[in-house]
Scaffold this active site. Structure first.
Site, mmCIF file in Angstrom:
data_model
loop_
_atom_site.group_PDB
_atom_site.id
_atom_site.type_symbol
_atom_site.label_atom_id
_atom_site.label_comp_id
_atom_site.label_asym_id
_atom_site.label_seq_id
_atom_site.Cartn_x
_atom_site.Cartn_y
_atom_site.Cartn_z
ATOM 1 N N GLU A 74 69.311 -18.888 -56.505
ATOM 2 C CA GLU A 74 68.003 -19.176 -57.105
ATOM 3 C C GLU A 74 67.637 -18.233 -58.247
ATOM 4 O O GLU A 74 66.905 -18.603 -59.161
ATOM 5 C CB GLU A 74 66.901 -19.158 -56.045
ATOM 6 C CG GLU A 74 66.935 -20.351 -55.096
ATOM 7 C CD GLU A 74 67.806 -20.135 -53.866
ATOM 8 O OE1 GLU A 74 68.559 -19.140 -53.833
ATOM 9 O OE2 GLU A 74 67.723 -20.953 -52.932
ATOM 10 N N PHE A 122 60.086 -20.898 -39.676
ATOM 11 C CA PHE A 122 61.410 -20.761 -40.265
ATOM 12 C C PHE A 122 61.310 -20.886 -41.793
ATOM 13 O O PHE A 122 60.683 -21.798 -42.305
ATOM 14 C CB PHE A 122 62.343 -21.848 -39.709
ATOM 15 C CG PHE A 122 63.717 -21.814 -40.329
ATOM 16 C CD1 PHE A 122 64.558 -20.720 -40.131
ATOM 17 C CD2 PHE A 122 64.159 -22.861 -41.122
ATOM 18 C CE1 PHE A 122 65.821 -20.679 -40.715
ATOM 19 C CE2 PHE A 122 65.417 -22.825 -41.701
ATOM 20 C CZ PHE A 122 66.248 -21.732 -41.496
ATOM 21 N N GLN A 123 61.917 -19.957 -42.478
ATOM 22 C CA GLN A 123 61.913 -19.890 -43.942
ATOM 23 C C GLN A 123 60.499 -19.847 -44.527
ATOM 24 O O GLN A 123 60.225 -20.418 -45.583
ATOM 25 C CB GLN A 123 62.728 -21.040 -44.555
ATOM 26 C CG GLN A 123 64.215 -20.913 -44.208
ATOM 27 C CD GLN A 123 65.118 -21.767 -45.065
ATOM 28 O OE1 GLN A 123 64.743 -22.853 -45.486
ATOM 29 N NE2 GLN A 123 66.327 -21.288 -45.326
ATOM 30 N N LYS A 142 55.506 -28.565 -47.374
ATOM 31 C CA LYS A 142 56.325 -29.768 -47.189
ATOM 32 C C LYS A 142 55.488 -30.994 -46.844
ATOM 33 O O LYS A 142 55.760 -32.090 -47.335
ATOM 34 C CB LYS A 142 57.379 -29.521 -46.107
ATOM 35 C CG LYS A 142 58.401 -30.647 -46.063
ATOM 36 C CD LYS A 142 59.581 -30.349 -45.168
ATOM 37 C CE LYS A 142 60.597 -31.485 -45.271
ATOM 38 N NZ LYS A 142 61.752 -31.259 -44.390
ATOM 39 N N MET A 192 75.331 2.743 -69.142
ATOM 40 C CA MET A 192 74.100 3.447 -69.489
ATOM 41 C C MET A 192 73.769 4.505 -68.428
ATOM 42 O O MET A 192 73.268 5.571 -68.752
ATOM 43 C CB MET A 192 72.953 2.442 -69.665
ATOM 44 C CG MET A 192 71.717 3.043 -70.314
ATOM 45 S SD MET A 192 72.052 3.771 -71.932
ATOM 46 C CE MET A 192 71.802 2.362 -73.009
#
Lengths: 587, 163
Positions: A69, A131-132, A181, A497
Site C-alpha cells: 500500500e 479484525f483489521q 464496509k 548520506m
C-alpha cells in the site's frame, strides 16, 4: 462481457441512471468516474471488497494493483506531481491504511493533492477492536490536509466531492476518506454534486494589490537582488510567470529542491539549487543579497539553516505564498503576500513593466560580477579522471543521453542530491522527489505513477542500493503494467548520506550504514522479468545508458558500482549559516 | 504572553481532536480549552487559553485557521473582552470551620449548592484569577475536591464572533 487489454472481464451493459438508488460501493466508483479519475492505485482487502466488486464491473478508470500500500500512495503521488491532477489511492482497513501512512505523510509534507480512500470495519464494529480495525482518521490526522469518516451513505458522494475540492485547491494536500464496509453496502439515490461550498474553507487566490505594489517597488530598488523559488511555483503552475519575471528583471534565481524546473536550469540567470547541498553561488547570493523575493517557498531548515543565523544578515524579504501560516513561520518578512503564486506574479510582472523606475544597472552589473566570481569556484567539480565510477558522472551522462528531457524520480540520500545538482531540469513537474519527509522507497513507485500518466515519456528512477530495497517489490507491478522505467541504481554499498554524516560528524564510526549481503541486482531484475545491467567502469557508463534507453518498452535496472568514499558537496553543516559551506576542494 | 482565543468550528465528530492534536503536534502550550455547541447546533464555540510569544500566537491563529473545520477565529486578547470560569469546590465544613467557610463563600460571591453535615460544595464564577484567589484564601487542608471549567470568553460591546 468483454475483456480489456489486461485480460480483465468487463461488463459492458452496466449503466447508471442519475438519481438511481446505488450502493455505497457503486457510489464510490461512480464518483471517481464522474470526477474524471483515470487511474486508481490500490490493493484490495476485506473492508473494500464491495468497492472492488464494483471496480470489476466498470471501465471508467483503470485500477493499478501495487504490491504494497505504501507504493499505491507513492504511485498516486508520482501521478499527481507529474500531471498536476489529483492522485487517487484505494486501500483496505487496518494494515492497508497503516502501510499507506508513509505515502500520505510524504504527500502532505510536499503539498501533493491526493485522495486516499480507505475501507473501515462496519460502523457497528468501530471501537470493538475488530479484525483489521485501526482508527484511520486518528492515525492520519497529523499528516493529511483533511480527513473524513463517512458514517452515512447519504453523505458519501458529497464527502468524496469535498475531498477532491480540498485536495486540489489552496495549498494542495492529501485527503483521506474512510468508508466503513456497511456504508459501501447501504443504498441511496446517487447525485454527484458539481461543486461544493464550504463555509469553513475558502482558498485565497488573489494577492493584496497594495502589497504587490510595495513588492514591485522594493524589487526595483534592489542593488543586490535575489529570487528564491520553491515547490509552490511548480504546484501553482506558475513556472512561466516566474521565468518571465526573472528574465524581465535580469536578477539571479535559485530554486529549492522542490522547486527545480520552475526556472530553467540551463539558463545563465539560474545560480543552481540552494540550501544544505546547494551551490556556493546560490547560498552566497542568499547570504549577501539586499532584497530577497521568496516565491512559493518556506525557508525550511535544509534551505536557510538556523533562522536566527539567517536573520543576522540585513535583507528585505518579500514572501509570496498561498498558505498564510508559511509566512513569518521561520523568518520575519517585510512584504508578505498571501495568494496564488501565479496570480500574484502576473500582477507583479504588470507592475514592473508599467513602472517608470528601472533597476540600478551599475549595481546589478557589480552584483553579477560578484556572483560570477562565486560561480568560478566551480563548487560542483569532482574527479572526472577517476577510475572508479563517480556518481556525479552517471547523472551528467544520464542528462546527456536523455537530452535533459527525462522525467526523473528519486529516492532519498546522496543520489538524490547529486541528481538535483547534476540533472539540469528545464521544465517543471519533471523532477519528482520526496523533499519534506525524505522518504526512502519513494522513487520506484513514484516512477510507476509518472510512467502510467505519460506512457510515451522517458522516465528514470535515480536511486541507491539502500533506498531501492524499501519498495523493490514494485518491480512486479512494473512488469504487470509494462512501465518501462529505467532504474539508475548508484550502488556504493552504503547508506551514503548516513555514511557521509558519520565521516564528518561521528569520527568515521560507520554504525550500521554498510549494506552487507546485497542481492545481485541484475539477477533480481531478471527474476522479476526485466533487464538487468551491471556497470563497473566509467568508460561503460555512457554506452550502457544508451543501450538501456534504447530499450523503449522494457524496464532496465542499471546497477552502477560507484565510488564508496564520494561525498556530496557543497555541504552546510546542520545549524550553520548557509554561507558556511564545506567545499570539496577544502578537504 | 497569555492569550485567549475564541473560535467557531463545525460541530463534527473529531473536530475537537483536530484542535487538540494541532497543539500537541506543534508543541504549543494549552492552558485550558472549553467547547460546547452554540445556539446554531451545527457550530461549536471553543475558547482556548494559551501562552506564547507574539510570533507563536500568530502561528497558532494561522494554523487553527488552516484546519478545515474551523470557520472563524478571534483572538479576544487583541481587544477588550470578558472572561469567566466556573469552579466547584467541595470543602470540609464542620465545627467552627463551617461558619468561616460560609463567610468566605459570601465574600467571593460564591453559592453553596450542596450541603452535608460535614461538607459544602461551593459554586464560584469569575475570571480565573478570582478563582485562584479563593483557593488561596481558604485553608488548603479543608479542600476535598475542586473542578474548573477553564475560561470562556466573549468580546465587549460590538466585538462579535459570529458567521
Amino acid at each position: 462481457m468483454t475483456s480489456d487489454a489486461l485480460g480483465i472481464m468487463i461488463n459492458d451493459s452496466f449503466e447508471w441512471v442519475a438519481g438511481m438508488e446505488l450502493t455505497g460501493a457503486e457510489i464510490t466508483v461512480r464518483c471517481l468516474v464522474d470526477e474524471g479519475v483515470e487511474l486508481v492505485f490500490g490493493y484490495p482487502g476485506g473492508a473494500v471488497l464491495n468497492i472492488y466488486d464494483e471496480i470489476f464491473k466498470q471501465k471508467g478508470f483503470k485500477h493499478i494493483l501495487v504490491r504494497h500500500e505504501q507504493a499505491a500512495v507513492h504511485a498516486a503521488d508520482g501521478y499527481a506531481r507529474s500531471t498536476g491532477k489529483v492522485g487517487v489511492a484505494l486501500v483496505t482497513s487496518g494494515p492497508g491504511l497503516t502501510n499507506a501512512v508513509t505515502g500520505i505523510a510524504t504527500a502532505y509534507m510536499d503539498s501533493i493533492p491526493l485522495v486516499v480512500i480507505s475501507g473501515q470495519v462496519p460502523t457497528g464494529a468501530i471501537g470493538m477492536d475488530a479484525f483489521q480495525e485501526v482508527d484511520s482518521v486518528g492515525i492520519t490526522r497529523p499528516c493529511v490536509k483533511h480527513n473524513f469518516l463517512v458514517k452515512d451513505v447519504r453523505e458519501l458522494a458529497t464527502t468524496i466531492k469535498k475531498a477532491f475540492h480540498i485536495a486540489s485547491t489552496g495549498r494542495p494536500g492529501p485527503v483521506l476518506v474512510d468508508i466503513p464496509k456497511d456504508v459501501t453496502a447501504h443504498k441511496t439515490a446517487y447525485v454527484y454534486p458539481e461543486s461544493v461550498v464550504m463555509r469553513s474553507y475558502n482558498a485565497v487566490v488573489k494577492g493584496h494589490s497594495g502589497q504587490i505594489k510595495k513588492a514591485a517597488q522594493m524589487l526595483l530598488e534592489a542593488r543586490r537582488p535575489m529570487i528564491y523559488s520553491g515547490g509552490g511555483v511548480v504546484l501553482g503552475n506558475a513556472a512561466k510567470q516566474l521565468t518571465e519575471l526573472v528574465r524581465l528583471l535580469g536578477y539571479p534565481c535559485t530554486n529549492t529542491l522542490m522547486g527545480l524546473g520552475a526556472y530553467p536550469a540551463t539558463d545563465p540567470q539560474f545560480v543552481g539549487m540552494l540550501g544544505m547541498h546547494g551551490t556556493y553561488e546560490a547560498n552566497m547570493a542568499m547570504h549577501n543579497c539586499d532584497v530577497l523575493l521568496a516565491v512559493g517557498a518556506r525557508f525550511d531548515d535544509r534551505v536557510i539553516g538556523m533562522p536566527a543565523q539567517f536573520a543576522r544578515d540585513s535583507r528585505r524579504i518579500i514572501h509570496i505564498d498561498i498558505d498564510p501560516s508559511t509566512i513569518a513561520k521561520r523568518v520575519k518578512v517585510d512584504v508578505p503576500i498571501v495568494g496564488d503564486v501565479g496570480a500574484v506574479l502576473d500582477e507583479l510582472i504588470k507592475l514592473v513593466r508599467a513602472s517608470r523606475e528601472r533597476m540600478d544597472e551599475p549595481a546589478l552589473a557589480e552584483w553579477w560580477k560578484q556572483i560570477n566570481e562565486w560561480r568560478a569556484r566551480d563548487c560542483l567539480n569532482y574527479d572526472r579522471a577517476s577510475e572508479i565510477i563517480k556518481p556525479q558522472y552517471v547523472i551528467e551522462k544520464l542528462w546527456e543521453v536523455t537530452n535533459g528531457d527525462a522525467w526523473v524520480t528519486t529516492d532519498v540520500g546522496q543520489h538524490q542530491m547529486w541528481a538535483a545538482q547534476f540533472y539540469k531540469f528545464d521544465q517543471p513537474r519533471r523532477w519528482i522527489t520526496s523533499g519534506g519527509l525524505g522518504t526512502m522507497g519513494f522513487g520506484l513507485p513514484a516512477a510507476m505513477g509518472v510512467q502510467l500518466a505519460h506512457p510515451e515519456a522517458t522516465v528514470a528512477c535515480i536511486t541507491g542500493e539502500s533506498s531501492i530495497q524499501m519498495c523493490i517489490q514494485e518491480l512486479s507491478t512494473c512488469l504487470q503494467y509494462r512501465t518501462p522505467v529505467k532504474v539508475i541504481n548508484l550502488n556504493n554499498r552504503y547508506m551514503g548520506m548516513v555514511r557521509q554524516w558519520q565521516e564528518f560528524f561521528y569520527g568515521n564510526r560507520y554504525a550500521e550504514s554498510y549494506m552487507d549481503s546485497l542481492p545481485d541486482f541484475v539477477r533480481l531484475a531478471e527474476a522479476y522479468g526485466h533487464v538487468g545491467m551491471r556497470i563497473e567502469k566509467p568508460a561503460d557508463v555512457e554506452p550502457a545508458l544508451r543501450e538501456a534507453f534504447a530499450l523503449k518498452d522494457r524496464l532496465v535496472f542499471m546497477d552502477f558500482i560507484t565510488d564508496q568514499s564520494e561525498n556530496v558537496f557543497p555541504m552546510v553543516p546542520n545549524g550553520a549559516d548557509i554561507s558556511e559551506m564545506i567545499l570539496a576542494e577544502e578537504l | 504572553m497569555r492569550h485567549i482565543i475564541s473560535l467557531l468550528m463545525e460541530n463534527e465528530a473529531g473536530a475537537l481532536s483536530r484542535v487538540a492534536g494541532l497543539f500537541s503536534a506543534r508543541g504549543y502550550n494549552i492552558e485550558s480549552l472549553t467547547v460546547a455547541p452554540t445556539e446554531d447546533i451545527t457550530l461549536s464555540r471553543m475558547t482556548i487559553v494559551t501562552r506564547g510569544s507574539e510570533e507563536v500566537i500568530e502561528q497558532i491563529v494561522k494554523q487553527l485557521n488552516k484546519l478545515i473545520d474551523v470557520v472563524k477565529i478571534l483572538d479576544l486578547s487583541d481587544g477588550s473582552h470578558i472572561e469567566r470560569e466556573l469552579m466547584l469546590v467541595k470543602v470540609r465544613a464542620f465545627g467552627k470551620d463551617r461558619e468561616e467557610m460560609k463567610r468566605m463563600a459570601d465574600i467571593f460571591r460564591g453559592r453553596i449548592i450542596d450541603v452535608t453535615e460535614k461538607t459544602y460544595t461551593i459554586e464560584l464564577t469569575g475570571p480565573g484569577t478570582k478563582l485562584d484567589a479563593f483557593i488561596e484564601a481558604i485553608d488548603p487542608v479543608a479542600i476535598l475536591e475542586t473542578v474548573r471549567t477553564g475560561a470562556s470568553g466573549i468580546g465587549r460591546g460590538e466585538r462579535i464572533l459570529k458567521i
